[in-house]
Design a protein around this motif. Structure first.
Motif, mmCIF file in Angstrom:
data_model
loop_
_atom_site.group_PDB
_atom_site.id
_atom_site.type_symbol
_atom_site.label_atom_id
_atom_site.label_comp_id
_atom_site.label_asym_id
_atom_site.label_seq_id
_atom_site.Cartn_x
_atom_site.Cartn_y
_atom_site.Cartn_z
ATOM 1 N N SER A 158 0.840 -1.200 0.000
ATOM 2 C CA SER A 158 0.000 0.000 0.000
ATOM 3 C C SER A 158 0.871 1.245 0.000
ATOM 4 C CB SER A 158 -0.915 0.018 1.227
ATOM 5 O OG SER A 158 -1.789 -1.089 1.214
ATOM 6 N N GLU A 159 0.396 2.285 -0.677
ATOM 7 C CA GLU A 159 1.086 3.566 -0.655
ATOM 8 C C GLU A 159 0.976 4.173 0.741
ATOM 9 O OE1 GLU A 159 2.814 4.934 -2.935
ATOM 10 O OE2 GLU A 159 2.186 4.143 -4.883
ATOM 11 N N GLU A 160 2.036 4.862 1.157
ATOM 12 C CA GLU A 160 2.005 5.483 2.481
ATOM 13 C C GLU A 160 0.929 6.561 2.547
ATOM 14 O OE1 GLU A 160 5.728 6.904 3.880
ATOM 15 O OE2 GLU A 160 6.806 5.056 3.408
ATOM 16 N N ASN A 161 0.183 6.563 3.649
ATOM 17 C CA ASN A 161 -0.840 7.567 3.953
ATOM 18 C C ASN A 161 -1.970 7.607 2.935
ATOM 19 O OD1 ASN A 161 0.786 8.427 6.167
ATOM 20 N ND2 ASN A 161 1.985 9.704 4.772
ATOM 21 N N THR A 162 -2.160 6.519 2.166
ATOM 22 C CA THR A 162 -3.274 6.444 1.218
ATOM 23 C C THR A 162 -3.851 5.039 1.265
ATOM 24 O OG1 THR A 162 -2.030 5.666 -0.719
ATOM 25 C CG2 THR A 162 -2.030 8.046 -0.297
ATOM 26 N N ASP A 163 -5.007 4.896 0.628
ATOM 27 C CA ASP A 163 -5.608 3.563 0.533
ATOM 28 C C ASP A 163 -5.316 2.911 -0.810
ATOM 29 O OD1 ASP A 163 -7.060 5.241 -1.038
ATOM 30 O OD2 ASP A 163 -9.034 4.680 -0.245
#
Length: 323
Positions: free
Chosen positions: A241-246
Motif C-alpha cells: 500500500s502507498e504510504e498515507n493512502t488507501d
C-alpha cells in the motif's frame, strides 16, 4: 517585455508583472545592482508580463550623475540562439548514440552469427550422432539468440517512434508469472536454483497488457539467468500500500545471486547494450525495453545491486480497474 513605452513609464515591477513573486525577484536584482555597482547574468530565464519564458543576457549597472543615482538595465533576447545551440547539441548527441548503438549491435549480432556459421561448417564432419547433436544444439541456441536480438531491435525502434500498440485488459498476475517461470525453469545453469513461490502468492488482477508484461518479466529473468553462475534466482510478487493512502500496488521482483553491478554503472545500466567490461556479455536491449514498456503501462522499474552479491530488480504497478 513586449510592451509599449507609454504602458511602462511611471509604473513599478509590481504594476507590470501579474506574478508578484517574479516582480519581487526583479526588484531585488535591481537593488543588488545599485548596492554593488553592477550585476551581469548570462542565458537566464526571463518571464515577461504575458508569462512567456525567454532566455536573455542581462546587464544592470549603477550610474552616478551629480547627486542622482541611475540604474541602467539592458536585456538581450537570445532565445532563438539558445534553442539553436540546444538543437545542435541534441543532434551531435543523437549522432554519437547512433554510432555507439551501431557499433554495439554489430558486435552483439556477430557473436551468435559467428557461432552459427562456424558450427554449421563442421557439423557435416561430425563422426557420431552425439557430436552432431552437440553442434546442432549450439547452432539452435545461437539462432534463437540472434532472433531475439532482432526482435528487440524492432521493439525498441517501435517504442521510440510511439508505434507500439498496447492491448490493455484485466488479467490474473499469477497466470502470467507461472507462464514466465515455466519458460525459464529449464534454462538456468546446473548450480542455480530457480525459486517461484507459486503456492503462497496472493491472487491479484491487473489492468495491463499481458503480452507486454510477460515480455518485461522475461527480459529481467533472462538477464538474471545470464549472469548467475551459482546460487539462486527468486521470482515472485507482493501486494503493498502507498504510504498515507488507501491505494495499493503490486511489486513484482526478480532477485539473483549473480555477479552484481558496480554502483558506478547505475546511471548507465538501462543504456543499450550496457557492458561492465570488455570481457563479459552485455545486457543487450532487454533492460531498456523492459523499462520503457513498464513506464508505458503506468509502472516503474527499479533495482538494487552490489558487485559480487547479486541484483534485485522490481516492477511497481498500481492496482487499477479498467473503469
Amino acid at each position: 517585455m513586449n510592451r509599449r513605452a507609454k504602458d511602462i513609464l511611471g509604473k513599478t515591477d509590481f504594476d507590470l508583472f501579474p506574478d508578484q513573486t517574479w516582480a519581487s525577484e526583479i526588484r531585488n536584482k535591481d537593488l543588488k545592482a545599485i548596492a554593488e555597482g553592477r550585476l551581469s547574468e548570462y542565458a537566464v530565464n526571463y518571464k515577461d508580463p504575458s508569462g512567456r519564458i525567454r532566455i536573455v543576457n542581462a546587464l544592470r549597472t549603477r550610474v552616478q550623475s551629480k547627486n542622482e543615482v541611475y540604474l541602467v538595465a539592458m536585456l538581450w533576447d537570445i532565445t532563438e540562439q539558445h534553442n539553436n545551440e540546444l538543437e545542435l547539441i541534441k543532434a551531435r548527441e543523437s549522432d554519437r548514440l547512433k554510432t555507439n548503438f551501431l557499433a554495439n549491435v554489430s558486435h552483439e549480432i556477430r557473436t551468435p552469427l559467428n557461432a552459427i556459421i562456424g558450427f554449421a561448417s563442421i557439423v557435416g564432419d561430425a563422426h557420431d550422432e552425439f557430436e552432431r547433436n552437440y553442434y546442432m544444439n549450439i547452432i539452435n541456441e545461437n539462432s534463437n539468440q540472434l532472433l531475439k536480438l532482432i526482435d528487440d531491435i524492432i521493439d525498441l525502434s517501435s517504442l521510440e517512434v510511439d508505434k507500439f500498440e498496447f492491448k490493455m485488459r484485466s488479467v490474473e498476475l499469477k497466470d502470467i508469472c507461472r507462464s514466465v517461470y515455466n519458460m525459464f525453469s529449464q534454462k538456468t545453469k546446473p548450480e542455480v536454483s530457480f525459486i517461484f513461490d507459486n503456492n503462497i502468492l496472493p491472487s491479484v488482477f491487473l489492468y495491463t497488457d499481458p503480452k507486454r508484461l510477460h515480455q518485461v518479466l522475461s527480459n529481467l529473468i533472462d538477464n538474471a539467468v545470464k549472469f548467475t553462475i551459482k546460487g539462486n534466482i527468486r521470482f515472485g510478487y507482493e501486494i503493498q500500500s502507498e504510504e498515507n493512502t488507501d491505494k495499493q500496488f503490486v511489486r513484482i521482483y526478480v532477485e539473483d545471486t549473480g555477479i552484481g553491478i558496480d554502483k558506478n554503472y547505475n546511471h548507465v545500466l538501462f543504456d543499450r547494450f550496457f557492458k561492465a567490461d570488455n570481457f563479459t556479455q552485455g545486457f543487450g536491449l532487454g533492460l531498456p525495453i523492459a523499462k520503457k514498456l513498464t513506464e508505458e503501462m503506468g509502472g516503474e522499474l527499479k533495482f538494487t545491486s552490489e558487485i559480487g552479491c547479486g541484483s534485485k530488480f522490481w516492477i511497481k504497478i498500481p492496482i487499477l480497474s479498467n473503469s
